[in-house]
Write an enzyme that holds these catalytic residues in place. Structure first.
Site, mmCIF file in Angstrom:
data_model
loop_
_atom_site.group_PDB
_atom_site.id
_atom_site.type_symbol
_atom_site.label_atom_id
_atom_site.label_comp_id
_atom_site.label_asym_id
_atom_site.label_seq_id
_atom_site.Cartn_x
_atom_site.Cartn_y
_atom_site.Cartn_z
ATOM 1 N N ARG A 20 18.302 1.149 19.508
ATOM 2 C CA ARG A 20 16.985 0.565 19.312
ATOM 3 C C ARG A 20 15.942 1.670 19.233
ATOM 4 O O ARG A 20 16.050 2.698 19.887
ATOM 5 C CB ARG A 20 16.626 -0.366 20.477
ATOM 6 C CG ARG A 20 17.337 -1.700 20.441
ATOM 7 C CD ARG A 20 16.863 -2.624 21.543
ATOM 8 N NE ARG A 20 17.269 -2.173 22.850
ATOM 9 C CZ ARG A 20 16.480 -1.572 23.721
ATOM 10 N NH1 ARG A 20 15.195 -1.372 23.444
ATOM 11 N NH2 ARG A 20 16.936 -1.186 24.897
ATOM 12 N N TYR B 12 20.797 -1.566 12.946
ATOM 13 C CA TYR B 12 21.301 -1.554 14.319
ATOM 14 C C TYR B 12 21.030 -2.899 15.015
ATOM 15 O O TYR B 12 19.919 -3.442 14.912
ATOM 16 C CB TYR B 12 20.653 -0.404 15.127
ATOM 17 C CG TYR B 12 21.051 -0.507 16.572
ATOM 18 C CD1 TYR B 12 22.351 -0.173 16.960
ATOM 19 C CD2 TYR B 12 20.184 -1.018 17.529
ATOM 20 C CE1 TYR B 12 22.757 -0.339 18.273
ATOM 21 C CE2 TYR B 12 20.588 -1.180 18.847
ATOM 22 C CZ TYR B 12 21.880 -0.845 19.213
ATOM 23 O OH TYR B 12 22.288 -1.020 20.509
ATOM 24 N N GLY B 13 22.011 -3.358 15.771
ATOM 25 C CA GLY B 13 21.954 -4.676 16.422
ATOM 26 C C GLY B 13 20.597 -5.065 16.988
ATOM 27 O O GLY B 13 20.000 -6.062 16.586
ATOM 28 N N GLY B 14 20.093 -4.256 17.923
ATOM 29 C CA GLY B 14 18.849 -4.620 18.605
ATOM 30 C C GLY B 14 17.639 -4.632 17.694
ATOM 31 O O GLY B 14 16.610 -5.236 18.009
ATOM 32 N N LYS C 87 17.084 -9.328 20.664
ATOM 33 C CA LYS C 87 15.921 -8.829 21.391
ATOM 34 C C LYS C 87 14.617 -9.347 20.773
ATOM 35 O O LYS C 87 13.667 -9.674 21.479
ATOM 36 C CB LYS C 87 15.912 -7.307 21.395
ATOM 37 C CG LYS C 87 17.189 -6.692 21.940
ATOM 38 C CD LYS C 87 17.424 -7.096 23.359
ATOM 39 C CE LYS C 87 18.609 -6.350 23.961
ATOM 40 N NZ LYS C 87 18.864 -6.794 25.329
ATOM 41 N N HIS D 147 15.733 -10.915 30.358
ATOM 42 C CA HIS D 147 16.831 -9.989 30.050
ATOM 43 C C HIS D 147 17.836 -10.069 31.199
ATOM 44 O O HIS D 147 17.921 -9.170 32.040
ATOM 45 C CB HIS D 147 16.214 -8.584 29.938
ATOM 46 C CG HIS D 147 17.130 -7.556 29.376
ATOM 47 N ND1 HIS D 147 16.949 -6.212 29.575
ATOM 48 C CD2 HIS D 147 18.235 -7.659 28.597
ATOM 49 C CE1 HIS D 147 17.883 -5.533 28.952
ATOM 50 N NE2 HIS D 147 18.684 -6.380 28.356
ATOM 51 N N SER E 57 19.132 -1.846 30.224
ATOM 52 C CA SER E 57 20.243 -1.647 29.298
ATOM 53 C C SER E 57 21.236 -0.626 29.843
ATOM 54 O O SER E 57 20.845 0.389 30.413
ATOM 55 C CB SER E 57 19.707 -1.122 27.970
ATOM 56 O OG SER E 57 18.664 -1.939 27.537
ATOM 57 N N CYS F 103 23.364 -0.618 32.334
ATOM 58 C CA CYS F 103 23.485 -0.411 33.790
ATOM 59 C C CYS F 103 24.601 -1.276 34.359
ATOM 60 O O CYS F 103 24.595 -1.614 35.544
ATOM 61 C CB CYS F 103 22.190 -0.772 34.501
ATOM 62 S SG CYS F 103 20.938 0.492 34.416
ATOM 63 N N THR G 217 27.110 -6.150 31.630
ATOM 64 C CA THR G 217 28.255 -6.862 31.064
ATOM 65 C C THR G 217 29.415 -6.860 32.054
ATOM 66 O O THR G 217 30.110 -7.872 32.212
ATOM 67 C CB THR G 217 28.639 -6.237 29.705
ATOM 68 O OG1 THR G 217 27.484 -6.274 28.863
ATOM 69 C CG2 THR G 217 29.756 -7.008 29.036
ATOM 70 N N ASN G 218 29.621 -5.738 32.762
ATOM 71 C CA ASN G 218 30.696 -5.695 33.765
ATOM 72 C C ASN G 218 30.430 -6.713 34.880
ATOM 73 O O ASN G 218 31.338 -7.390 35.351
ATOM 74 C CB ASN G 218 30.824 -4.298 34.376
ATOM 75 C CG ASN G 218 31.344 -3.292 33.358
ATOM 76 O OD1 ASN G 218 31.861 -3.662 32.314
ATOM 77 N ND2 ASN G 218 31.195 -2.014 33.667
ATOM 78 N N ASP H 168 23.417 -11.049 28.670
ATOM 79 C CA ASP H 168 22.235 -10.280 28.259
ATOM 80 C C ASP H 168 20.916 -11.045 28.389
ATOM 81 O O ASP H 168 19.924 -10.468 28.791
ATOM 82 C CB ASP H 168 22.414 -9.805 26.808
ATOM 83 C CG ASP H 168 21.459 -8.671 26.426
ATOM 84 O OD1 ASP H 168 21.165 -7.827 27.299
ATOM 85 O OD2 ASP H 168 21.004 -8.624 25.271
ATOM 86 N N SER I 78 27.994 3.182 21.199
ATOM 87 C CA SER I 78 28.859 2.395 20.316
ATOM 88 C C SER I 78 29.093 1.026 20.961
ATOM 89 O O SER I 78 29.053 0.887 22.186
ATOM 90 C CB SER I 78 30.174 3.115 20.037
ATOM 91 O OG SER I 78 30.799 3.496 21.237
ATOM 92 N N ARG I 79 29.340 0.039 20.132
ATOM 93 C CA ARG I 79 29.288 -1.350 20.607
ATOM 94 C C ARG I 79 30.463 -2.174 20.115
ATOM 95 O O ARG I 79 31.109 -1.830 19.132
ATOM 96 C CB ARG I 79 28.004 -2.002 20.053
ATOM 97 C CG ARG I 79 26.711 -1.342 20.496
ATOM 98 C CD ARG I 79 26.261 -1.885 21.801
ATOM 99 N NE ARG I 79 25.053 -1.267 22.309
ATOM 100 C CZ ARG I 79 24.204 -1.891 23.126
ATOM 101 N NH1 ARG I 79 24.411 -3.142 23.478
ATOM 102 N NH2 ARG I 79 23.154 -1.265 23.595
HETATM 103 C C1 OXD Z 1 19.968 -3.552 25.287
HETATM 104 C C2 OXD Z 1 21.070 -4.285 24.679
HETATM 105 O O1 OXD Z 1 19.582 -2.508 24.779
HETATM 106 O O2 OXD Z 1 21.469 -5.314 25.249
HETATM 107 O O3 OXD Z 1 19.461 -4.024 26.319
HETATM 108 O O4 OXD Z 1 21.555 -3.895 23.619
HETATM 109 MN MN MN Z 2 20.199 -5.926 26.856
#
Ligand code: OXD
Ligand code: MN
Length: 591
Positions: free
Chosen positions: A73, A201-203, A210, A230, A252, A254, A257-258, A277, A373-374
């Site tokens: 982003r 890019y995704g974001g 977002k 968020h 982001s 941190c 997701t885990n 998210d 990478s995602r």
């Molecule tokens: C972020 C994401 O940047 O979820 O927070 O991609």
């Molecule tokens: Mn996020």
């Protein structure tokens, strides 16, 4: 008479001048066709958009390599356009809407020549939820079109639902020439409109994420009386089978997701996943807070994900219930034709291509996969998906967790004393920056509620909005602050993190049920060593105290930094927060 959607799409096509216009129906058959186009026709930075991966290891999976300057982003190019600067607040870049549109019109003019415009009708939230929103995104990127199918609920029913109404969120996206000099992600909250150009890019480009589900939605929530946050959503099942629902906001990269897919070390505990998210939070008919996940997929950071850190995500990535799964800017193990990233396996495969497709030469400061990478995969592939995920009303929330990445200063966990104190604690959050956005990595920045880059309006007003729930919600959730990342004097993490975080979450559920003790500190309530299940861990009293140590010199600096941050909001910062800060200082320093 043509509908508002038809008219809007026509206007944008006149501006951007695509060769073809294609309306998506969201079907699997269509997704297969679009992937085929990405494999054989549409290119990004000279390469086909998709590269097929080994289906025996990762079924229905494709690798995408983005333009090398388009990997995260770009917050400095992200703008909130409101008539008054104060409405966007000091937390946002601002531009006057008329000026912004004039600049964008030039950039969008003819930008889709030779390309197809994909019209993506999608819902954020389920179509039968009172909290969902219908949206239309236009894009000239087949990668974005396929990603949006994974991340949102794309379908013809959206167009039928909107009918002849003008009330839908509009998103115009083009990859443009991918030049960062001509890249903008502009939000117009008063028109429910996003215009994004120059990035795939995704974001920046999946506008349902977002841009809409957070920035525009937070502004709508402010107007309508709800919150777009968020946050992950999880259900924590205890041995007695009772499920307690939590929200958790972490900046982001941190470990959100885990945490969303935690495999607890404690016997009899289970975590059910509802979102990793974003959460939309409304007040239910019974006066409690209810959360839905507006998204339908995961767009997670790959490096660090493995069978030991997140086994359920690994299983999700190998599940083929929902077509397809994408990997973006990971490395490629040539011998197995499968994606690879740092942390996936202890040993690096011998024959690797890096994230740009070049032969990887071992260099310690140059990872093979991009650090940001995602993977993009459907939530329906997740083996820990909660049965309540598809409940249109969402789940009732009993606890809210906020946290950041801090090597010092912040204790492992504390509970706030009241709703105001919780809002204050979340408003002073800070975190060391990561690679999810382009900026210096590892410096502490204030990131209230993990929303600094995502709040689509003045954050001073956002804090007031949070405070206002005190008088509107009958059963307020408890608010907890966490920091899994505290280090000792030798620079080692004190807390093991990952699966052991379930010990902290168990204490929280016990606090919610009023069956666990605590101790008062200046910051809030912390567990005594006997209040938290540390069985099997080697924690003596000294090590345990280190996790909760409040150092005056660190807090002097912290309080000064918070004051400076608060001051940037001027009159819009609610007085209650200044009062809370004074009270904290009194508790810490006796003044
Ligand atoms: C972020 C994401 O940047 O979820 O927070 O991609
Ligand atoms: Mn996020």
């Amino acid at each position: 008479m043509a509908s508002y959607i038809d008219n809007w799409v026509k206007e944008q096509a006149l501006l951007t001048k695509p060769d073809k216009i294609y309306w998506m129906d969201g079907s699997e058959e269509e997704a297969k066709k679009l992937v085929q186009i990405g494999l054989t026709k549409e290119k990004i930075a000279g390469n086909f958009t998709f590269l097929e991966l080994n289906g025996k290891i990762y079924p229905n999976s494709y690798l995408h390599r983005s333009h090398p300057t388009d990997v995260a982003r770009t917050e400095h190019l992200t703008v909130v356009c409101t008539p008054k600067r104060e409405d966007a607040g000091p937390n946002n870049n601002w531009q006057e809407p008329g000026e912004a549109k004039a600049k964008l019109k030039n950039l969008f003019d003819g930008c889709m020549k030779g390309r197809t415009m994909y019209v993506i009708p999608y819902f954020l939230g389920r179509s039968d939820s009172p909290y969902s929103k219908p949206c239309i995104q236009l894009t000239d990127s087949v990668y974005v079109a396929v990603s949006m199918r994974i991340m949102t609920r794309v379908g013809k029913n959206v167009v039928e639902n909107i009918g002849n109404s003008s009330s839908f969120v509009r998103g115009l996206h083009s990859i443009g020439d991918l030049n960062p000099e001509r890249r903008w992600i502009m939000h117009f909250p008063e028109e429910n409109l996003v215009m994004s150009i120059g990035s795939g890019y995704g974001g920046n480009a999946l506008l349902g994420k977002k841009c809409f589900a957070l920035r525009i939605a937070s502004a709508i929530g402010y107007r309508e009386g709800w919150l777009a946050e968020h946050m992950i959503i999880i259900g924590v099942e205890a041995p007695d089978k009772k499920i307690t629902y939590f929200l958790a906001a972490l900046p982001s990269a941190c470990g959100k997701t885990n945490l969303a897919m935690l495999d607890p070390v404690l016997k009899g505990y289970k975590v059910w996943t509802l979102g990793d998210d974003i959460a939309w939070i409304n007040i239910g008919k019974d006066g409690r807070l209810y959360a839905i996940n507006p998204e339908a997929g995961f767009f997670g950071v790959a490096p660090g994900t493995s069978y030991s850190t997140n086994p359920f995500m690994m299983k999700t990535l190998k599940n083929d219930k929902f077509f397809p799964t994408l990997f973006t800017n990971t490395a490629l193990d040539v011998d197995t034709n499968s994606p690879w990233w740092e942390g996936l396996t202890d040993e690096r495969p011998k024959n690797l291509l890096d994230w740009q497709g070049q032969k990887y030469e071992n260099a310690p400061d140059k990872p093979a996969a991009h650090p940001n990478s995602r993977f993009t995969t459907s939530i329906y592939n997740c083996p820990t998906l909660s049965k309540e995920y598809d409940n249109p009303l969402g789940v009732p929330i009993s606890g809210i967790i906020f946290g950041g990445r801090r090597r010092s200063t912040m204790p492992l966990v504390y509970e706030s004393r009241s709703w105001e104190h919780g809002v204050f604690s979340a408003s002073i959050m800070g975190s060391e920056t990561t690679s999810a956005a382009l900026h210096q990595v590892g410096v502490v920045r204030r990131d209230p509620m993990a929303m600094l880059p995502f709040c689509g309006y003045n954050m001073g007003r956002y804090f007031s909005h949070w405070l206002s729930f005190k008088n509107k919600v009958k059963h307020l959730p408890k608010i907890f602050m966490v920091n899994w990342f505290r280090k000792d004097d030798s620079g080692n993490f004190i807390w093991p993190g990952f699966r052991d975080n379930s010990r902290v979450i168990k204490w929280m559920t016990d606090r919610i049920e009023n069956r666990s003790g605590y101790e008062e500190t200046a910051l809030g309530l912390i567990p005594k060593k006997t209040d938290i299940d540390l069985s099997g861990l080697n924690f003596d009293d000294a090590k345990f105290s280190k996790l909760f140590e409040i150092k005056k010199d660190e807090w002097e600096k912290e309080a000064e930094d918070i004051s400076k941050f608060y001051s940037t909001f001027g009159e819009t910062l609610p007085k209650e927060l200044w009062d809370q800060l004074s009270e904290l200082k009194k508790k810490l320093f006796g003044i």
